[in-house]
Every structure is written in structure tokens, then in C-alpha cells.
Write a protein that holds these residues in place. Sequence first.
Motif, PDB file in Angstrom:
ATOM      1  N   TYR A   1       0.840  -1.189   0.000  1.00 51.42           N
ATOM      2  CA  TYR A   1       0.000   0.000   0.000  1.00 51.42           C
ATOM      3  C   TYR A   1       0.879   1.244   0.000  1.00 51.42           C
ATOM      4  O   TYR A   1       2.067   1.193   0.337  1.00 51.42           O
ATOM      5  CB  TYR A   1      -0.930   0.012   1.217  1.00 51.42           C
ATOM      6  CG  TYR A   1      -1.962  -1.100   1.173  1.00 51.42           C
ATOM      7  CD1 TYR A   1      -3.167  -0.931   0.504  1.00 51.42           C
ATOM      8  CD2 TYR A   1      -1.720  -2.331   1.793  1.00 51.42           C
ATOM      9  CE1 TYR A   1      -4.106  -1.946   0.446  1.00 51.42           C
ATOM     10  CE2 TYR A   1      -2.660  -3.349   1.749  1.00 51.42           C
ATOM     11  CZ  TYR A   1      -3.854  -3.143   1.079  1.00 51.42           C
ATOM     12  OH  TYR A   1      -4.774  -4.158   1.021  1.00 51.42           O
ATOM     13  N   GLY A   2       0.259   2.370  -0.370  1.00 51.85           N
ATOM     14  CA  GLY A   2       1.005   3.613  -0.510  1.00 51.85           C
ATOM     15  C   GLY A   2       1.606   4.127   0.781  1.00 51.85           C
ATOM     16  O   GLY A   2       2.593   4.866   0.752  1.00 51.85           O
ATOM     17  N   ASP A   3       1.027   3.762   1.933  1.00 53.07           N
ATOM     18  CA  ASP A   3       1.573   4.235   3.205  1.00 53.07           C
ATOM     19  C   ASP A   3       2.694   3.338   3.726  1.00 53.07           C
ATOM     20  O   ASP A   3       3.176   3.535   4.844  1.00 53.07           O
ATOM     21  CB  ASP A   3       0.465   4.325   4.258  1.00 53.07           C
ATOM     22  CG  ASP A   3      -0.159   2.965   4.574  1.00 53.07           C
ATOM     23  OD1 ASP A   3       0.162   1.974   3.874  1.00 53.07           O
ATOM     24  OD2 ASP A   3      -0.964   2.882   5.506  1.00 53.07           O
ATOM     25  N   GLY A   4       3.113   2.352   2.914  1.00 48.79           N
ATOM     26  CA  GLY A   4       4.194   1.465   3.321  1.00 48.79           C
ATOM     27  C   GLY A   4       3.739   0.145   3.907  1.00 48.79           C
ATOM     28  O   GLY A   4       4.570  -0.731   4.187  1.00 48.79           O
ATOM     29  N   THR A   5       2.443  -0.037   4.112  1.00 44.54           N
ATOM     30  CA  THR A   5       1.932  -1.291   4.664  1.00 44.54           C
ATOM     31  C   THR A   5       2.130  -2.434   3.669  1.00 44.54           C
ATOM     32  O   THR A   5       1.849  -2.293   2.476  1.00 44.54           O
ATOM     33  CB  THR A   5       0.444  -1.162   5.009  1.00 44.54           C
ATOM     34  OG1 THR A   5       0.273  -0.139   5.988  1.00 44.54           O
ATOM     35  CG2 THR A   5      -0.116  -2.470   5.548  1.00 44.54           C
ATOM     36  N   VAL A   6       2.617  -3.574   4.174  1.00 45.05           N
ATOM     37  CA  VAL A   6       2.812  -4.773   3.370  1.00 45.05           C
ATOM     38  C   VAL A   6       2.098  -5.921   4.058  1.00 45.05           C
ATOM     39  O   VAL A   6       2.271  -6.132   5.264  1.00 45.05           O
ATOM     40  CB  VAL A   6       4.302  -5.108   3.192  1.00 45.05           C
ATOM     41  CG1 VAL A   6       4.469  -6.382   2.369  1.00 45.05           C
ATOM     42  CG2 VAL A   6       5.039  -3.949   2.534  1.00 45.05           C
ATOM     43  N   ALA A   7       1.256  -6.620   3.323  1.00 47.51           N
ATOM     44  CA  ALA A   7       0.550  -7.777   3.869  1.00 47.51           C
ATOM     45  C   ALA A   7       0.720  -8.945   2.910  1.00 47.51           C
ATOM     46  O   ALA A   7       0.744  -8.772   1.691  1.00 47.51           O
ATOM     47  CB  ALA A   7      -0.935  -7.463   4.068  1.00 47.51           C
ATOM     48  N   GLU A   8       0.848 -10.125   3.475  1.00 48.40           N
ATOM     49  CA  GLU A   8       0.949 -11.336   2.656  1.00 48.40           C
ATOM     50  C   GLU A   8       0.364 -12.508   3.399  1.00 48.40           C
ATOM     51  O   GLU A   8       0.305 -12.534   4.635  1.00 48.40           O
ATOM     52  CB  GLU A   8       2.391 -11.607   2.255  1.00 48.40           C
ATOM     53  CG  GLU A   8       3.343 -11.868   3.399  1.00 48.40           C
ATOM     54  CD  GLU A   8       4.740 -12.182   2.888  1.00 48.40           C
ATOM     55  OE1 GLU A   8       5.026 -13.379   2.680  1.00 48.40           O
ATOM     56  OE2 GLU A   8       5.524 -11.230   2.696  1.00 48.40           O
TER      57      GLU A   8
END
Length: 537
Positions: free
Chosen positions: A168-175
Motif C-alpha cells: 500500500y502507498g503508506d508502506g503497509t505490506v501484507a501477505e
Amino acid sequence: APHRYRAVRLRGMGVHPRRVPLSLPPLVLLSLPVLLASGVLGATNRTRLELDLCYRARDDAPRPLAVRRRHGGRGPLRRPTGARSLRSAERHGVVMDNYDDVQYQLDITIGVMCMHGKVQKFQVVPDTGSADLWVPSVDCTGCPYSRSYDIKESCSAEDIGDRVSFHYGDGTVAEGLSLLDTVVIGDLMVQKQFLIRADRITSDTSMQADGMLGLAHHYTTERGDKGQTFMATLFKEHPHMPQMFSFFLTGESQEPSRLIFGEPNLQAHAKESEFRYGRAHYMSETSLWLTSSWSIGWAGTGIEIEFPDQGVMGIPTLIDSGTSMIVLRPDIYDQIMAELTPRFKNCYYLEVLTCDCPSEEELAAMPRFAINIIDDENRQFSLCMGPEEVIIESETTSTCSMAFQRGDDKQPVPLIFGMTFMRSFYTNFDVENRRIGFARSRLSPLPAGAECIIDPQPARRHAIWAAGLAFAAASVMLFACVVIKPKRLRCCPCAPPSTGKREAVRRRCLCLWEAPDIDYSKDNAAARLLAAFDEAS
């Protein structure tokens, strides 16, 4: 479809039974002789048999007038509670929670509860800036969420097992791992919805919700038959619903916000009777919800930032329900804030510009924020935001924050209009036609049809500009004909001897452009005159 019930009473010989509808299933019709025989055999004992017959109503079957009035006269009867499969319903609202005007979230249920299992409910952010539905998995390590999804508790889950990650643009990474399961939002239900049970999430921001509900209209990467976006699944399983959804966002202290699937409710949520739609050009190339902007600026100030390089297509503008503020590319942000910042006192920057709140008189004197949108007919229309809509007052201190946030050069598009913008406009996302429409929100302080003219007096400015250009040209002509001595120039063929001296000089100066017998490289006076004409032109 829902069921209706009607009793058939057999009261012995000679009593005519109540009329039975002709739409009974064949099995019930075949059983009627047996029932009638039972009534005949029991007639000597004057027995009474009451039988409730349950049948499935056809969608086009006539209904009593009272039922038609109670249900609006359209579509089949609806179940009073629980998730339902809509066939003719047009509109479908879901209430959203508001967290401090920076995040909106709604409740969803995932999975069908097994015996002795539990209902798995989550709060997710409805996000038009992404495509995936994800919630934290029960085996997620380091996830700061109180609720998690357990695939073993759902009797409708189908594990796919592919590992998916997204940023995401705010730096959030999910997997996490992909699967299919039933999803219920309000009283809407979809089956075999593609989603991710995230087992690893890293984020620098504090998200109050449990997960994300991506509302993009399609996936940009090929998923094959394994999964579709929530919007694709929803309208595939409910083909009679209009393929669109709308946001009615409100402030934290106002009435509840709503996400409406299907037909929008302009009468209840907007001051205007119709949407104005922006160009759909960019949405044919991406899953993002993009419209086209020609310019932005401050009304009545002459400060306008145009994007002519894109031509009539305009600059791509993301309408993002997952972003709190109006995020502008750094160079655009600096130009916009240069007009706004000097109007405030004691300012400091903490993610957004924060200053002492202006007085009512100062607020009334501030310009409106103007956004010029381009539609599919190459026409412009303006969307206005009043000063009270772009200046956010703190509820705990006497400070105010600006609705504008400085982005970066890596953001997907130069302009991102988030929740602050969407609170001013009832926003319609047309999935079928891939376009975005805007109507003035019922809670906006500005009236319906409010227009923003960035140039305070365009006609006067254009007249002054034309007069100035004419004066400059006349000055150069006078300089050329008076200061530069004509005797140093050779005669020009277009100045005939019969004309007067003053007219001959004027024609000689004008004719210098076409005089083939002048060597401009050696005649300094002619070179200066030519340079003056070049500058004037």
C-alpha cells in the motif's frame, strides 16, 4: 426465493376445500388424491384434517394488494432477517463506523459457521484504491489485531493455498494464503469470494480496522478462475442489481456514514438531482478508480495549476476511500499551500500543516478550493470545496489542520482525493461504465450547483493582456522608426516615392521583413531593428 404458506382444510364429505394455487410442485399435486381419499374415508367419523402446504412462489406470481403495498410492489418477498440473495432489489445500504474522521470501516462476516463453531466477524476498511479482501489469520505473527480468521471454523471455506503479497502507498505490506469463502456484508451475501488470510503484516501506521475490503472493479494481474474482486463476485451473483456503489461520508459528530450498493439514493444524500461524471479514459488501463482533472487552484485568486501536457485527457486523479487527506505531488502541493499558508499563524508541520484556527471573519475571507474535471465530451465542470471543508478543526485543541498532504514523486498519480474530499460530495462509482460521478453532499455547507471561478475577472484580464501586447508592439515600432536612423537603411521597394515621408518611413520599417537587398549580418541598424521585431512578435 422466499416461501409463502397457505392452509388447506378438508372438513369431510360435502365440504369444498379452500382453493389451492396452480403453482404447486408436481409432488404435492400427486399427493392430493391420497389426501382426498383420506378425507372420504374419515367422513363417517366426521374427522377434520388440516394440512399446511408450503410452495415456492414464482417471481411473477400475483400477490395480494396488501402485500404489494407493504413491499413496494416490486420484487419477491424478502426474508425479514439474515443474509439474503437479492434478485430485484435496487438499493442496498451498509452503515459504516467513523474513526476520528481519518478512517471508515464496516462489519463483515466470513464463512459459514460449523457445528459448535463461532461466527467470524471483522471490521474492514472499504478501499477504492486497492483490489484485495484480506483479514488477519489465526496464525499471524505479530499482528496487532484482536480478531483473526480461522479456516477450520468455516464449513464453506475452500483453501487455494497460493501465497499473495500486496503493498500500500503508506508502506503497509501484507501477505498470506488465498482461499474462497462466503462473505456477508449487511444483508448481502456472496459465495466463493477470493480473499487472503494474512499471516504477516508490516505497517508504520496505526490501522483501527482488522483488514481491507478492496473495491477495485477488476484485478490487473491475471488470477484465472481462482478468484475475482469482491465487486466482480457481487454483481455476478446478483445480476439484477445496478452495477455501481456510492459513498455518503459524514463527519464524526454527524449522522452515520453509508456505503450503498446498487442504485444510489440522491434524494436522501445529495443536494443535486444527478451526478456529473468525469472522463472514464484512465480506468480502461488500470483497476484504480481514476477520473480526469484539467486544473486545480483557489477561486477568485488567479492561482491555477493546469496540466496541459495531458491534453483533453486531463491528469489522472485517484478517488480513494482508503486515504484520509488530499494528497498532492510535492511540486503541486507547494504551489497550492503558497496561497494558503500566509493566511494562518503559528504553523508547524506534522504530517499535515497545523496552525491556529482562524476567526470566523478570516475563515469567510478565504478562497474556495476549485477542481476542474473533464468529462467524456471534453467539457469541464468545477467541483468546489469551501474553506470549512479543507480546514479541519481539532476537537481537543484550538488548532486546525489543512486537508492537504504532501505526497511524493513515487505516488501512482499526481492527485489523490481521499475522505476529506468525499465528505463534500456524494460519490458514485459506476462499475459497468467504469466512471465516477459527483453530486454535492447533503451535509456540505455549499449550495447545490456551486461554481468556482479561479480567475476573478477573466474578461478584464484578457483585455488588459491584449492591450499590453499591442502597446509593446507599438513601442518597438516607434523605437525602430525614430531612434534607428532610416538613412542608414537602404530603400525598401514597398515604400513608393509617391507616398508621404512619414508613411514611407512606416512602410520601410514594416517592409524590412521582406527586403531582399539588406545584408543583416553587416548592417547593425537593420539587425537591431529585426531583433526588435522578433521580440515584439
